[in-house]
Design a protein around this motif. Structure first.
Motif, PDB file in Angstrom:
ATOM      1  N   ALA A   1       4.561  -3.153  12.311  1.00  0.00           N
ATOM      2  CA  ALA A   1       5.497  -3.272  11.182  1.00  0.00           C
ATOM      3  C   ALA A   1       5.860  -1.910  10.605  1.00  0.00           C
ATOM      4  CB  ALA A   1       4.854  -4.124  10.094  1.00  0.00           C
ATOM      5  N   PHE A   2       7.073  -1.848  10.083  1.00  0.00           N
ATOM      6  CA  PHE A   2       7.582  -0.624   9.456  1.00  0.00           C
ATOM      7  C   PHE A   2       8.382  -0.986   8.213  1.00  0.00           C
ATOM      8  CE2 PHE A   2       7.442  -0.053  13.979  1.00  0.00           C
ATOM      9  CZ  PHE A   2       6.927   1.223  14.174  1.00  0.00           C
ATOM     10  N   THR A   3       8.459  -0.060   7.294  1.00  0.00           N
ATOM     11  CA  THR A   3       9.518  -0.146   6.299  1.00  0.00           C
ATOM     12  C   THR A   3      10.537   0.915   6.688  1.00  0.00           C
ATOM     13  OG1 THR A   3       8.467   1.478   4.864  1.00  0.00           O
ATOM     14  CG2 THR A   3       7.980  -0.839   4.429  1.00  0.00           C
TER      15      THR A   3
ATOM     16  N   SER B   1       8.838   4.327   8.100  1.00  0.00           N
ATOM     17  CA  SER B   1       7.447   4.657   7.777  1.00  0.00           C
ATOM     18  C   SER B   1       6.631   4.773   9.062  1.00  0.00           C
ATOM     19  CB  SER B   1       6.860   3.532   6.923  1.00  0.00           C
ATOM     20  OG  SER B   1       6.732   2.366   7.733  1.00  0.00           O
ATOM     21  N   PRO B   2       5.384   5.246   8.975  1.00  0.00           N
ATOM     22  CA  PRO B   2       4.506   5.158  10.147  1.00  0.00           C
ATOM     23  C   PRO B   2       4.243   3.680  10.475  1.00  0.00           C
ATOM     24  CG  PRO B   2       3.565   6.588   8.455  1.00  0.00           C
ATOM     25  CD  PRO B   2       4.731   5.894   7.838  1.00  0.00           C
TER      26      PRO B   2
ATOM     27  N   TYR C   1      12.740  -3.932   6.094  1.00  0.00           N
ATOM     28  CA  TYR C   1      11.496  -4.064   6.854  1.00  0.00           C
ATOM     29  C   TYR C   1      11.828  -4.386   8.307  1.00  0.00           C
ATOM     30  CZ  TYR C   1       9.654  -4.473   2.168  1.00  0.00           C
ATOM     31  OH  TYR C   1       9.333  -4.224   0.855  1.00  0.00           O
TER      32      TYR C   1
END
Lengths: 426, 182
Positions: A272-274, A342-343, A282
């Protein structure tokens, strides 16, 4: 046609109200509880309509064309083998059981007048339920044509000629519902494919747009999702050495709290990422456990006994990271914006538990969301990947408004409505 | 007696992909939905991440209710919304509905709560909605003087719940198939 989020919410209310009323009518007719299982507002191309139909089965459809309100065509679709059973139930109810449908088995059922007429009557009552629901929400009168019965296994055979959508329209709007009779295996699908000019006219009468965007820009949106999916597929190919294809791509506008419901409780593996920029939101890559293990074994130099240990997690997160960059760069190129992510976060848990924090986070600001879902499948290997993205609404409107439609039209060669098809018979 | 309001399901990959792991005879309660029923009925909700399930039981009539909420407090969200999605208003509504169904005072009810995980460890996924959901549900139940007689909350994993109206038992299952009976 100009759209804004309030308009899209109106569409959702129409879809829900219509489906509830149709389920009520079906319950009354069959004396069995009917439940609305799925309600969606989607943007579809002629090719997407093809993908809606399981071409390995024979289906039956009953459609009516609408005058007033959203215009367009309302279609109830169900499997051919439902016809005989439902017909017998209806004939039982009406005391006309002498001989029932007269059918042994389901072969050629659609050519028999009694089941054909009973199925048409049932589907027509459902259609009237939908239409009454939409008329309530839009506060307009809607006239309907006589019902049109069709049978076949392709969208052209079942939807008929869709000239009602509007000439040269690249993406149609589609309201889609599925209604099930509880405790039976019977399910009915319903589609409303409105006329874009009619819908525009009826909405124009009673709305004030706030930060709206042109319906045409949804085409750019669709192109953005396609481009992102292709980039992700390329990244997956590059890292796993396997040819991959984008199999399914949908652009849905849904209620936020309904997002997790179809993921089920089966264990899945996700990365998952933002992402932040225009738009923000997302991004989630979801693999079945089996797919994740196969991918990890492709990525690591040798097979591991602990595929979800540190090494496996790290390999999958790296793949997710590269795919996320691919998706978001693809979007940014189409939109002409910058999007950072994001990471990666690794997650291995029940499907709906994986996505519910994303729904909850986005649900703090908005009731509805655009969700893009895409499936990437490997040609010669046992793995696939589903990509879900949920966007924050304000950013999305701004991003859409920045789209350069001239550039998009230059880059795009896609089929447009109307699609050809049999007009059916009565 | 499940009430799904207007939500329905979305169908992310396809309608047919809709996973129905819960047997037909158990009532499924989705997000923002609730159910009230009497023994021998069973009700279930699955895949709770940061969401929580609040279960109320009235032993004398073997009647109970379950609500699956997504967010902590109704007042913090603007615009049109369903009260059943929030831990505070969802709990209050469930109490009122169960009072009506049992014709009893809520002083005879007991509560159990499940869920409220923080599935993702990093800050990007907001200020721990799971924890805030738990706090809000507990605060509401405390205000109504309803004792919490069982809980399986927090952590970083998903949970599924089956509530049996015969016994008032709540079975909690995780992805690793650990079962906890409340």
């Amino acid at each position: 046609m100009q759209l804004d989020l309030r308009t899209l919410q109106t569409f959702h209310k129409m879809a829900n109200r219509g489906a509830s009323q149709a389920a009520e009518r079906l319950s009354e007719l069959t004396d069995t509880e009917a439940e609305v299982k799925v309600t969606k507002v989607k943007f579809v191309s002629p090719q997407d309509l093809e993908d809606e139909i399981d071409t390995t089965k024979e289906h039956v459809s009953v459609s009516v064309d609408l005058a007033g309100g959203p215009g367009g065509r309302s279609i109830v679709l169900f499997d051919q083998n439902v016809v005989a059973d439902i017909t017998d139930t209806m004939l039982d109810e009406t005391g006309r059981r002498d001989g029932g449908s007269g059918i042994d088995g389901h072969k050629d059922i659609v050519n028999k007048p009694i089941p054909r007429s009973a199925a048409t009557e049932m589907a027509n009552m459902m259609s009237c339920g939908f239409i009454d629901g939409w008329a309530d929400v839009l506060d307009v009168a809607i006239d309907v044509s006589p019902p049109n019965f069709r049978s076949g296994s392709t969208s052209q055979e079942l939807f008929g000629s869709l000239e009602t959508v509007g000439d040269g329209v690249e993406l149609a709007l589609m309201f889609q519902s599925r209604i099930e009779l509880v405790g039976t295996e019977y399910s009915f699908r319903h589609f409303l494919i409105p006329s874009i000019p009619d819908l525009d006219a009826v909405l124009r009468e009673d709305r004030e747009l706030h930060h709206g965007f042109d319906f045409e820009k949804i085409i750019g949106f669709d192109q953005m999702v396609q481009k992102g999916a292709e980039e992700a597929s390329n990244s997956m190919e590059m890292l796993t050495g396997q040819n991959t294809d984008v199999q399914v791509r949908h652009l849905n506008f849904v209620r936020v709290d309904s997002i997790p419901q179809e993921m089920g409780s089966e264990s899945v593996v996700g990365v998952a990422f933002t992402y932040d920029g225009l738009p923000s939101g997302y991004l989630l890559f979801v693999f079945t456990e089996e797919s994740a293990i196969n991918i990890i074994n492709h990525l690591l130099p040798r097979e591991t006994d602990e595929p979800f240990g540190d090494l496996g997690q790290s390999a999958l997160m790296e793949l997710g990271n590269i795919m996320a960059s691919g998706v978001l760069d693809g979007w940014a190129n189409v939109l002409g914006t910058m999007i950072d992510h994001s990471p990666p976060e690794f997650i291995h848990d029940m499907g709906s538990a994986v996505i519910d924090p994303i729904a909850a986070n986005i649900g703090q600001q908005q009731e509805y969301a655009f969700v893009f879902d895409t499936e990437i499948i490997a040609d010669d290997a046992e793995f696939d990947c589903a990509i879900y993205s949920v966007c924050e609404e304000g950013d999305l409107e701004e991003a859409l408004n920045r789209l350069n439609m001239d550039e998009l039209h230059k880059a795009r060669e896609t089929p447009s409505f109307p699609i050809s098809g049999d007009d059916g018979d009565l | 007696m499940t009430d799904s309001g207007e939500s329905g399901n979305t169908g992310l990959l396809s309608d047919e992909a809709f996973a129905e792991e819960i047997p037909d005879d158990i009532q499924r309660v989705g997000i923002g939905e609730h159910s009230i029923d009497t023994a021998p009925a069973e009700m279930a909700t699955y895949g709770l991440g940061s969401c929580i399930a609040i279960v109320l039981y009235h032993k004398p009539t073997q009647t109970g209710g379950l609500v699956h909420v997504m967010l902590p407090k109704e007042e913090t969200i603007k615009g049109e919304k369903s009260e059943w999605r929030f831990a505070d208003t969802g709990t209050i509504n469930l109490i009122e509905n169960l009072e009506e169904a049992t014709q009893s005072s809520h002083s005879e009810f007991v509560a159990k709560i499940v869920g409220g995980s923080q599935m993702f460890p990093f800050d990007n996924f907001g200020s721990n909605i799971g924890e805030r959901n738990i706090e809000s549900a507990k605060e509401t139940l405390e205000k109504c003087n309803i004792p919490i007689v069982g809980e399986d909350v927090g952590g970083d994993f998903g949970r599924s719940v089956v509530f049996s109206l015969d016994s008032g038992d709540v079975s909690v299952t995780t992805a690793t198939e650990e079962i906890n009976k409340l």
